[in-house]
Design an enzyme around this catalytic site. Structure first.
Site, PDB file in Angstrom:
ATOM      1  N   ARG A   1       0.921  15.091 -11.792  1.00  0.00           N
ATOM      2  CA  ARG A   1       0.291  14.085 -11.395  1.00  0.00           C
ATOM      3  C   ARG A   1      -0.551  14.628  -9.849  1.00  0.00           C
ATOM      4  O   ARG A   1      -0.036  15.690  -9.179  1.00  0.00           O
ATOM      5  CB  ARG A   1       0.963  12.917 -11.005  1.00  0.00           C
ATOM      6  CG  ARG A   1       2.165  13.171 -10.190  1.00  0.00           C
ATOM      7  CD  ARG A   1       3.100  11.539 -10.000  1.00  0.00           C
ATOM      8  NE  ARG A   1       4.133  11.832  -9.305  1.00  0.00           N
ATOM      9  CZ  ARG A   1       5.400  12.110  -9.831  1.00  0.00           C
ATOM     10  NH1 ARG A   1       5.444  12.420 -11.334  1.00  0.00           N
ATOM     11  NH2 ARG A   1       6.481  12.204  -9.132  1.00  0.00           N
ATOM     12  N   THR A   5      -2.566   8.621  -7.683  1.00  0.00           N
ATOM     13  CA  THR A   5      -3.213   9.079  -6.729  1.00  0.00           C
ATOM     14  C   THR A   5      -4.315  10.173  -7.121  1.00  0.00           C
ATOM     15  O   THR A   5      -3.945  10.774  -8.230  1.00  0.00           O
ATOM     16  CB  THR A   5      -2.264   9.707  -5.772  1.00  0.00           C
ATOM     17  OG1 THR A   5      -1.635   8.752  -4.888  1.00  0.00           O
ATOM     18  CG2 THR A   5      -2.596  10.801  -4.897  1.00  0.00           C
ATOM     19  N   TRP A  40       5.937  -1.875  -4.555  1.00  0.00           N
ATOM     20  CA  TRP A  40       5.064  -1.072  -5.431  1.00  0.00           C
ATOM     21  C   TRP A  40       4.844  -1.863  -6.890  1.00  0.00           C
ATOM     22  O   TRP A  40       5.878  -2.193  -7.378  1.00  0.00           O
ATOM     23  CB  TRP A  40       5.825   0.196  -5.431  1.00  0.00           C
ATOM     24  CG  TRP A  40       5.027   1.258  -6.334  1.00  0.00           C
ATOM     25  CD1 TRP A  40       4.009   2.110  -5.650  1.00  0.00           C
ATOM     26  CD2 TRP A  40       5.283   1.460  -7.646  1.00  0.00           C
ATOM     27  NE1 TRP A  40       3.533   3.069  -6.726  1.00  0.00           N
ATOM     28  CE2 TRP A  40       4.487   2.697  -7.781  1.00  0.00           C
ATOM     29  CE3 TRP A  40       5.884   1.369  -8.734  1.00  0.00           C
ATOM     30  CZ2 TRP A  40       3.826   3.186  -8.987  1.00  0.00           C
ATOM     31  CZ3 TRP A  40       5.915   1.619 -10.042  1.00  0.00           C
ATOM     32  CH2 TRP A  40       4.864   2.804 -10.169  1.00  0.00           C
ATOM     33  N   MET A  48       0.898  -1.114  -0.089  1.00  0.00           N
ATOM     34  CA  MET A  48       0.043   0.206  -0.145  1.00  0.00           C
ATOM     35  C   MET A  48       0.831   1.319  -0.021  1.00  0.00           C
ATOM     36  O   MET A  48       1.921   1.302   0.773  1.00  0.00           O
ATOM     37  CB  MET A  48      -1.064  -0.026   1.158  1.00  0.00           C
ATOM     38  CG  MET A  48      -1.600   1.242   1.420  1.00  0.00           C
ATOM     39  SD  MET A  48      -2.685   1.070   2.850  1.00  0.00           S
ATOM     40  CE  MET A  48      -1.825   1.127   4.178  1.00  0.00           C
ATOM     41  N   ASN A  49       0.430   2.245  -0.765  1.00  0.00           N
ATOM     42  CA  ASN A  49       0.947   3.631  -0.507  1.00  0.00           C
ATOM     43  C   ASN A  49       0.102   4.580  -0.303  1.00  0.00           C
ATOM     44  O   ASN A  49      -0.641   4.424   0.794  1.00  0.00           O
ATOM     45  CB  ASN A  49       2.242   3.913  -1.619  1.00  0.00           C
ATOM     46  CG  ASN A  49       1.796   3.845  -2.943  1.00  0.00           C
ATOM     47  OD1 ASN A  49       1.530   2.816  -3.158  1.00  0.00           O
ATOM     48  ND2 ASN A  49       1.889   4.847  -3.747  1.00  0.00           N
ATOM     49  N   ASP A  50       0.108   5.495  -1.007  1.00  0.00           N
ATOM     50  CA  ASP A  50      -0.775   7.004  -0.693  1.00  0.00           C
ATOM     51  C   ASP A  50      -2.442   6.698  -0.357  1.00  0.00           C
ATOM     52  O   ASP A  50      -2.833   5.937  -0.937  1.00  0.00           O
ATOM     53  CB  ASP A  50      -0.729   7.895  -1.976  1.00  0.00           C
ATOM     54  CG  ASP A  50       0.752   8.080  -2.730  1.00  0.00           C
ATOM     55  OD1 ASP A  50       1.561   7.286  -2.008  1.00  0.00           O
ATOM     56  OD2 ASP A  50       0.550   8.734  -3.850  1.00  0.00           O
TER      57      ASP A  50
HETATM   58  N1  DQQ Z   1       2.388   7.747  -5.627  1.00  0.00           N
HETATM   59  C1  DQQ Z   1       2.995   9.084  -5.666  1.00  0.00           C
HETATM   60  C2  DQQ Z   1       2.115  10.147  -6.278  1.00  0.00           C
HETATM   61  C3  DQQ Z   1       1.644   9.034  -7.657  1.00  0.00           C
HETATM   62  C4  DQQ Z   1       1.295   7.727  -6.702  1.00  0.00           C
HETATM   63  C5  DQQ Z   1       3.352   9.541  -4.415  1.00  0.00           C
HETATM   64  C6  DQQ Z   1       1.838   6.511  -7.305  1.00  0.00           C
HETATM   65  O1  DQQ Z   1       2.919  11.093  -6.974  1.00  0.00           O
HETATM   66  O2  DQQ Z   1       0.448   9.416  -7.872  1.00  0.00           O
HETATM   67  O3  DQQ Z   1       3.912   8.484  -3.437  1.00  0.00           O
HETATM   68  O4  DQQ Z   1       1.582   5.370  -6.599  1.00  0.00           O
END
Ligand code: DQQ
Length: 649
Positions: free
Chosen positions: A260, A197, A161, A135-137
């Protein structure tokens, strides 16, 4: 299971602003599985993107000029300088995006000899994390029909990722989460390499607009629109991707991989919505502004919301008002006197979330910082620990602004793959302007976390003499909510000849006025421990400075883990004690100093201080002061986060 709690009204103070209804769905709901691509779609996309890249390259000078113009009238007195020469390329960087935010640990590192028990213990009890995988954002948080929704960047296939989809979970209280099926998967040419994101905008009539970045089949970052297939579904299970996607492509002068993370929209005085999107021109971090009336067609303003030289690519920009004297949060579209605006950028070069307070001029959509020396990216941070890609939303249910942030791992990818998961989200925090200092925000865990409190223990005026450690007898110390106040009593030694090293010396460097504080996630023999502490220093102007710090260097015996000393200065006003609140949850420590002026999140990987062996201590490594500590400590229940029982509704 109740799926339809009483509905509350959406933000009515947006008044009669004009906006156009969303398209009514000629696209089909998002499929949970990636379908086979049709050859014609690929061909069309390739032709489109080749032309697009050619256009971008040929016109690249124009936006540079715009950013330079923006810099001209918004110039700052300080420039950040970040060295990335020695950093290896992290996973995802080839796609133009952050992935694991510690690139130095992204290779095939030697791992510690972890046991399954250690790995299991690292999973938290009341922080949000998926059942498995990466998991990330946090994405598009919102409140709808009695449910809080959290979406998140998620790899359903692996603990690293990649293949980024939108995971989805709901909760009625921001703490007890229920996992739902994936909300959006990469199944269109315009998000084939990732549903990245994005943010939600809740329109005055309750419609929900979700704007997100798609990484196209040709690795171009574009913005896409999605919306719920059925607004009357409190769980918002099905999402429709707009048939006209992408709604935005990188504009003239912006590189295809530097465009983005659209924000939540806000309404301007002309009745048009604004959205800002992070980017960079050369080394200048910028935030582009678009206006729209329908979220399908947009106009790019010819100047940026803000630009800061030297800060590099701005990811996950967030922009919202805070009330100067109020005690509630504000909708993103609130405007008028008595407000300040927070502008936050996640700096791709350093993987740090920086914010600044300032004034927003709605007549020309620009923002200027209160203090140019503390501009975005060169001044304050939300969190001085392990924290990135944060996002706020306005909660109309309780009239508050809530902040989410991603806690990244500091172990190796090899370890993440072995344990089968990676990363967590912080406990959601309320955000308010600190009207006592006037220079910072206050972050505080949402009040609902208190529903997890079990039995508590009080300690009143515990004396901790220089060089001593005092155990706090609370039994197991793995899940805690700790409130601790410290008072110091001078022993009369000379306190004036010390250099101000901030947090740098860590918890072991003994000075006359500190460090003193807590040792959390420690074992009985203190072979592993994480000090959370204050350190005071006399500054050159004769005033006392206070630093709030966390020293992870002895938090684990594992050498493959990246541990460091975190911290920053924290304002302490004349009538205030040194106070901290610390949430301990197995391997996560979230620490809030002086009511949330300075915050540090620690990600630790103990090997001995686990399960029933985890203990809590006070320490005082000052040489010139006695410390008296008064504490209230709750044991915390687990949140028992689990899948939503969809088969029962
Ligand atoms: N994670 C980045 C964002 C992007 C997303 C920041 C991709 O810029 O949209 O951690 O996983």
């Amino acid at each position: 299971m109740e799926t339809n709690p009483p509905q509350t009204s959406t933000a009515s103070y947006l008044g009669d602003a004009h906006y156009t209804s969303l398209p009514d769905g000629h696209s089909s709901p998002v499929s949970p599985r990636r379908p086979l691509r049709v050859f014609a779609v690929i061909l069309t996309s390739v032709v489109f993107l080749v032309s697009l890249v050619a256009l971008i390259v040929s016109q690249s000078q124009q936006l540079l000029d715009a950013a330079e113009r923006g810099r001209g009238h918004l110039s700052t007195s300080k420039t950040a300088s970040f060295s990335d020469a020695s950093r290896p390329v992290a996973r995802g960087v080839a796609e133009g995006v952050s992935a694991k935010s510690n690139p130095s640990l992204s290779g095939d590192e030697v791992s510690y000899n972890w046991t399954n028990a250690m790995f299991s213990w690292q999973r938290t009890a009341y922080h949000f994390q998926p059942e498995e995988n990466w998991m990330n954002d946090p994405d598009g948080p919102l409140y709808h029909k009695g449910w809080y929704h959290l979406f998140y960047q998620y790899n359903p296939d692996s603990a690293v990722w990649g293949n980024i989809t939108w995971g989805h979970a709901v909760s009625v209280d921001l703490i007890h989460w229920l996992y739902l099926p994936l909300a959006m998967v990469p199944d269109k040419w315009y998000d084939w390499n990732g549903v990245w994101t994005g943010s939600a905008t809740v329109l005055p009539d309750g419609q929900i607009v979700m704007l997100y970045t798609g990484d196209t089949d040709n690795y171009v970052q574009v913005q896409n629109l999605a919306y719920p297939a059925n607004l009357s579904d409190p769980l918002l299970l099905d999402w429709v991707k707009y048939s006209g996607n992408p709604v935005l492509i990188p504009p003239t002068g912006i590189a295809p991989k530097d465009f983005r993370d659209p924000t939540t929209g806000w309404l301007g005085p002309d009745g048009k919505w604004r959205v800002t999107i992070g980017s960079k021109v050369n080394k200048t971090g910028i935030s582009l502004v678009y206006t729209t009336t329908n979220f399908t067609t947009y106009e790019l303003l010819d100047h940026v919301l803000h630009a800061v030289p030297g800060t590099g690519m701005w990811e996950c920009v967030d922009f919202y008002p805070v009330s100067i004297n109020g005690t509630t949060g504000l909708d993103t579209s609130a405007n008028g006197p008595g407000l300040k605006y927070v502008l936050k950028a996640s700096l791709d070069d350093t993987k740090l979330d920086h914010y600044a307070l300032g004034t927003y001029f709605s007549e020309n959509d620009t923002w200027i910082p209160d203090n140019p020396a503390e501009d975005v990216g060169i001044g304050l941070r939300y969190d001085y620990g392990r924290y990135y890609a944060s996002k706020t939303f306005y909660d109309p249910n309780k009239e508050r602004r809530i902040l989410w942030g991603w806690i990244n791992e500091t172990d190796t990818e090899t370890d993440d793959l072995e344990k089968g998961w990676a990363s967590l989200q912080t406990i959601p925090r309320t955000v308010l302007f600190d009207n006592k200092t006037g220079t910072n925000i206050l972050q505080w865990p949402v009040e609902e976390v208190e529903s997890l409190r079990l039995n508590s223990t009080d300690f009143d005026g515990v004396l901790v003499e220089p060089g001593s450690i005092v155990e706090l007898d609370i039994g197991t110390a793995t899940q805690l909510d700790i409130f601790a106040d410290f008072e110091i009593e001078s022993l009369g030694s000379d306190e004036n000849n010390e250099t101000d090293g901030g947090c740098n010396g860590g918890a072991v460097e003994r000075r006359s006025l500190g460090p003193f504080g807590l040792l959390v996630i420690a074992d009985q023999t203190l072979s592993e421990l994480t000090p959370i502490y204050f350190r005071l220093a006399n500054s050159s102007d004769g005033n006392l400075k206070t630093y709030f710090c966390a020293d992870e260097r002895r938090s684990t015996k594992a050498t493959s883990v990246f541990n460091q000393i975190y911290g920053s200065e924290v304002p302490v006003l004349d009538d205030e004690k040194y106070s901290m609140r610390v949430l301990v949850d197995h391997s996560i420590v979230e620490s809030f100093a002086q009511g949330g002026r300075t915050v540090i999140t620690s990600r630790v990987y103990p090997t001995e201080a686990i399960y029933g062996a985890t203990r809590l201590f006070l320490f005082n490594n000052a040489t010139g002061v006695n410390v008296k500590a008064t504490l209230k400590i709750w044991q915390m229940n687990s949140a028992f986060i689990h899948p939503f029982p969809l088969d029962q509704i």
